[in-house]
Design a protein around this motif. Structure first.
Motif, PDB file in Angstrom:
ATOM      1  N   GLN A  94       0.795  -1.228   0.000  1.00  0.00           N
ATOM      2  CA  GLN A  94       0.000   0.000   0.000  1.00  0.00           C
ATOM      3  C   GLN A  94       0.828   1.279   0.000  1.00  0.00           C
ATOM      4  OE1 GLN A  94      -3.378  -0.287  -0.394  1.00  0.00           O
ATOM      5  NE2 GLN A  94      -3.241   1.892  -0.839  1.00  0.00           N
ATOM      6  N   PRO A  95       1.932   1.370   0.766  1.00  0.00           N
ATOM      7  CA  PRO A  95       2.716   2.605   0.687  1.00  0.00           C
ATOM      8  C   PRO A  95       3.226   2.919  -0.713  1.00  0.00           C
ATOM      9  CG  PRO A  95       3.323   1.370   2.649  1.00  0.00           C
ATOM     10  CD  PRO A  95       2.421   0.480   1.837  1.00  0.00           C
ATOM     11  N   ALA A  96       3.603   1.884  -1.468  1.00  0.00           N
ATOM     12  CA  ALA A  96       4.067   2.117  -2.838  1.00  0.00           C
ATOM     13  C   ALA A  96       2.939   2.662  -3.705  1.00  0.00           C
ATOM     14  CB  ALA A  96       4.613   0.819  -3.433  1.00  0.00           C
ATOM     15  N   LEU A  97       1.733   2.131  -3.535  1.00  0.00           N
ATOM     16  CA  LEU A  97       0.588   2.640  -4.288  1.00  0.00           C
ATOM     17  C   LEU A  97       0.266   4.084  -3.903  1.00  0.00           C
ATOM     18  CD1 LEU A  97      -1.750  -0.479  -4.077  1.00  0.00           C
ATOM     19  CD2 LEU A  97      -0.746   0.439  -6.158  1.00  0.00           C
ATOM     20  N   ASP A  98       0.262   4.352  -2.594  1.00  0.00           N
ATOM     21  CA  ASP A  98      -0.076   5.697  -2.126  1.00  0.00           C
ATOM     22  C   ASP A  98       0.958   6.724  -2.563  1.00  0.00           C
ATOM     23  OD1 ASP A  98      -2.308   4.673  -0.917  1.00  0.00           O
ATOM     24  OD2 ASP A  98      -1.441   4.579   1.088  1.00  0.00           O
ATOM     25  N   ALA A  99       2.231   6.314  -2.593  1.00  0.00           N
ATOM     26  CA  ALA A  99       3.305   7.259  -2.900  1.00  0.00           C
ATOM     27  C   ALA A  99       3.338   7.647  -4.374  1.00  0.00           C
ATOM     28  CB  ALA A  99       4.652   6.669  -2.493  1.00  0.00           C
ATOM     29  N   LEU A 100       2.655   6.903  -5.228  1.00  0.00           N
ATOM     30  CA  LEU A 100       2.664   7.215  -6.660  1.00  0.00           C
ATOM     31  C   LEU A 100       1.861   8.467  -6.992  1.00  0.00           C
ATOM     32  CD1 LEU A 100       2.204   3.752  -8.418  1.00  0.00           C
ATOM     33  CD2 LEU A 100       4.224   5.209  -8.477  1.00  0.00           C
ATOM     34  N   MET A 101       0.757   8.700  -6.273  1.00  0.00           N
ATOM     35  CA  MET A 101      -0.189   9.726  -6.692  1.00  0.00           C
ATOM     36  C   MET A 101       0.432  11.116  -6.721  1.00  0.00           C
ATOM     37  SD  MET A 101      -3.866  10.899  -5.104  1.00  0.00           S
ATOM     38  CE  MET A 101      -4.557   9.253  -5.185  1.00  0.00           C
ATOM     39  N   ALA A 102       1.086  11.504  -5.649  1.00  0.00           N
ATOM     40  CA  ALA A 102       1.604  12.865  -5.567  1.00  0.00           C
ATOM     41  C   ALA A 102       2.738  13.108  -6.554  1.00  0.00           C
ATOM     42  CB  ALA A 102       2.086  13.157  -4.150  1.00  0.00           C
ATOM     43  N   ARG A 103       3.381  12.037  -7.042  1.00  0.00           N
ATOM     44  CA  ARG A 103       4.459  12.211  -8.012  1.00  0.00           C
ATOM     45  C   ARG A 103       3.917  12.572  -9.393  1.00  0.00           C
ATOM     46  NH1 ARG A 103       9.286   7.860  -8.973  1.00  0.00           N
ATOM     47  NH2 ARG A 103       9.877   8.664  -6.921  1.00  0.00           N
ATOM     48  N   ILE A 104       2.728  12.099  -9.739  1.00  0.00           N
ATOM     49  CA  ILE A 104       2.246  12.266 -11.109  1.00  0.00           C
ATOM     50  C   ILE A 104       1.066  13.230 -11.246  1.00  0.00           C
ATOM     51  CG2 ILE A 104       3.060   9.979 -11.781  1.00  0.00           C
ATOM     52  CD1 ILE A 104       0.229   8.944 -11.488  1.00  0.00           C
ATOM     53  N   VAL A 105       0.460  13.642 -10.111  1.00  0.00           N
ATOM     54  CA  VAL A 105      -0.722  14.505 -10.170  1.00  0.00           C
ATOM     55  C   VAL A 105      -0.333  15.926  -9.771  1.00  0.00           C
ATOM     56  CG1 VAL A 105      -3.015  14.924  -9.205  1.00  0.00           C
ATOM     57  CG2 VAL A 105      -2.276  12.596  -9.683  1.00  0.00           C
ATOM     58  N   PRO A 106      -0.768  16.954 -10.506  1.00  0.00           N
ATOM     59  CA  PRO A 106      -0.473  18.339 -10.125  1.00  0.00           C
ATOM     60  C   PRO A 106      -0.919  18.644  -8.704  1.00  0.00           C
ATOM     61  CG  PRO A 106      -1.365  18.268 -12.336  1.00  0.00           C
ATOM     62  CD  PRO A 106      -1.482  16.875 -11.791  1.00  0.00           C
ATOM     63  N   HIS A 107      -0.154  19.517  -8.043  1.00  0.00           N
ATOM     64  CA  HIS A 107      -0.357  19.804  -6.619  1.00  0.00           C
ATOM     65  C   HIS A 107      -1.782  20.253  -6.315  1.00  0.00           C
ATOM     66  CE1 HIS A 107       1.328  20.763  -2.631  1.00  0.00           C
ATOM     67  NE2 HIS A 107       0.498  21.777  -2.622  1.00  0.00           N
ATOM     68  N   ASP A 108      -2.341  21.104  -7.160  1.00  0.00           N
ATOM     69  CA  ASP A 108      -3.661  21.665  -6.869  1.00  0.00           C
ATOM     70  C   ASP A 108      -4.803  20.748  -7.276  1.00  0.00           C
ATOM     71  OD1 ASP A 108      -3.247  21.880  -9.567  1.00  0.00           O
ATOM     72  OD2 ASP A 108      -4.039  23.918  -9.750  1.00  0.00           O
ATOM     73  N   GLN A 109      -4.475  19.569  -7.819  1.00  0.00           N
ATOM     74  CA  GLN A 109      -5.516  18.622  -8.234  1.00  0.00           C
ATOM     75  C   GLN A 109      -5.533  17.354  -7.374  1.00  0.00           C
ATOM     76  OE1 GLN A 109      -5.416  17.830 -12.466  1.00  0.00           O
ATOM     77  NE2 GLN A 109      -4.998  19.965 -12.953  1.00  0.00           N
ATOM     78  N   LEU A 110      -4.810  17.376  -6.256  1.00  0.00           N
ATOM     79  CA  LEU A 110      -4.689  16.167  -5.451  1.00  0.00           C
ATOM     80  C   LEU A 110      -6.008  15.760  -4.807  1.00  0.00           C
ATOM     81  CD1 LEU A 110      -1.170  16.717  -3.877  1.00  0.00           C
ATOM     82  CD2 LEU A 110      -1.863  14.840  -5.373  1.00  0.00           C
ATOM     83  N   THR A 111      -6.829  16.743  -4.405  1.00  0.00           N
ATOM     84  CA  THR A 111      -8.123  16.384  -3.823  1.00  0.00           C
ATOM     85  C   THR A 111      -9.004  15.706  -4.863  1.00  0.00           C
ATOM     86  OG1 THR A 111      -7.965  18.280  -2.343  1.00  0.00           O
ATOM     87  CG2 THR A 111     -10.119  17.247  -2.551  1.00  0.00           C
TER      88      THR A 111
END
Length: 405
Positions: free
Chosen positions: A105-122
């Motif tokens: 799960q940490p590997a899955l969770d850590a992927l999102m912030a690397r590829i998604v723009p900062h203001d679109q994380l929600t």
């Protein structure tokens, strides 16, 4: 897509495994003990999985753990086909599954912030939740029918099939190598992540709120007994799915969340509403009203979860994201496991419905106390928080660099 497929299969087993324990023992305590068996592996391997996610290719880590989870499902399938299925094996598989999930799960969770723009994380968290919650709706609903009419082996067999499909899809993920100066997994590295989390009191607040909400008001393990008490065994799958219906409704209408900046307050408000809805679910005698309350609880949990995820992803540096994801995993997975133990033990000592409604009341009280004692969480504002500003600036610098272009 891989996550959607494997989540559907996992929900099949989430229904089948406690039902099989119930059939073999007839004990609410034995069903609740599944959570205790899963707890220690989750703590140990969740922290180690976070360190691994910062030190090796996250795609490789996801693939290896997905294969391991599929092999454990094979054991469940074979055991269910025996004339006398082994109870101890169910607990062993539950513990090993928890360990592999903790690594993955940490590997899955850590992927999102690397590829998604900062203001679109929600928004990304909402979309990610939709695929998970749709599986949570379809999986339990179908699982209830499959177990009732086709039997446990079919449920486990379908779960195995989903692991095959999800692994083939996950092969198509892009490589996600660690930073060039990443350290090997070590206790020192894990401690560095824990020390960072301890210094961030608003992060600690999100962990604490989520853990007490799940500990006091997560009665999923005793849903089979609650269905019996309500004379609605036909609705067991719907009970497991109702919370996901509420979550999906919130996710589909979550555009308003981008205009909210006091994320800490929303984390606490969502957790308190979760407790209220669970208290009502335990007190009401009508199955349809209970299902409505469970749906409201799911929506409230989604509100809390969206803002937890946004606060985490917008403020944690990329080089620590895997280790912090491991700590996050403990907060949102340890609570439910302990909650299953609490719910099963309380049901054995009192009654099933008392276990549910009293847990909801305790949840509301505990969240209120935490909100009063965590001023940094209540004061958090994503527009002015120094950690959010720092991560936003670092992301902009990386995107503007010649290497990124």
């Amino acid at each position: 897509m891989a996550g959607a497929v494997t989540s559907f299969g996992s929900f099949l087993t989430m229904i089948a495994l406690p039902l099989q324990v119930k059939e073999l023992t007839g004990s609410a305590f034995a069903v609740g003990a599944i959570g205790a068996v899963q707890l220690v592996p989750l703590i140990v391997f969740g922290l180690y999985g976070g360190a691994l996610a910062d030190a090796m290719d996250r795609r490789t880590l996801i693939l290896l753990t997905e294969l391991g989870l599929g092999l454990l499902t094979v054991l469940l399938l074979v055991n269910s086909l025996l004339p006398h299925p082994m109870l101890w094996l169910l607990y062993v598989v539950a513990g090993l599954t928890s360990a592999l999930a903790g690594i993955q799960q940490p590997a899955l969770d850590a992927l999102m912030a690397r590829i998604v723009p900062h203001d679109q994380l929600t928004a990304a968290a909402a979309l990610n939740s939709i695929r998970w919650q749709l599986s949570a709706i379809v999986g339990p609903s179908v699982a209830g029918l499959i177990v009732a009419f086709a039997g446990l082996p079919v449920a486990y067999g379908l779960d195995l099939l989903t692991f095959v499909v999800s692994t083939l899809l996950a092969v198509r993920l892009a490589a996600a190598p660690p930073a060039h100066d990443a350290q090997r997994p070590s206790l020192a590295g894990i401690w560095a992540g824990a020390r960072y989390a301890w210094q961030r009191k608003e992060l600690l607040g999100t962990y604490a709120v989520d853990m007490v909400a799940m500990f006091f008001a997560y009665p999923n393990a005793i849903f089979p007994f609650l269905a019996d008490d309500l004379d609605a065994t036909w609705a067991l799958g719907l009970m497991y799915a109702a919370g996901s219906v509420g979550s999906v409704l919130v996710s589909l209408t979550s555009g308003w969340t981008s205009r909210v900046y006091r994320h800490g307050r929303m984390v606490a408000a969502g957790a308190a509403l979760w407790g209220l809805a669970m208290a009502a679910a335990g007190a009401l005698p009508n199955i349809w009203l209970v299902l409505l309350c469970l749906a409201v609880a799911g929506g409230a949990d989604m509100i809390s979860g969206l803002f937890r995820s946004t606060l985490w992803n917008q403020t944690i540096p990329d080089e620590l994201r895997g280790r912090l994801a491991g700590i996050e995993l403990l907060s949102y997975m340890t609570g439910p496991q302990l909650g299953q133990v609490r719910a099963g033990s309380m049901a054995a000592l009192t009654s099933v419905r008392t276990s549910v409604w009293s847990g909801g009341v305790a949840c509301v009280a505990a969240v209120g106390l935490l909100a009063a004692s965590l001023p940094k969480l209540m004061a958090y504002d994503s527009r002015t928080n120094p950690h959010a500003l720092k991560v936003r600036a670092a992301r902009a610098a990386r995107e503007a660099s010649p290497a990124a272009q």
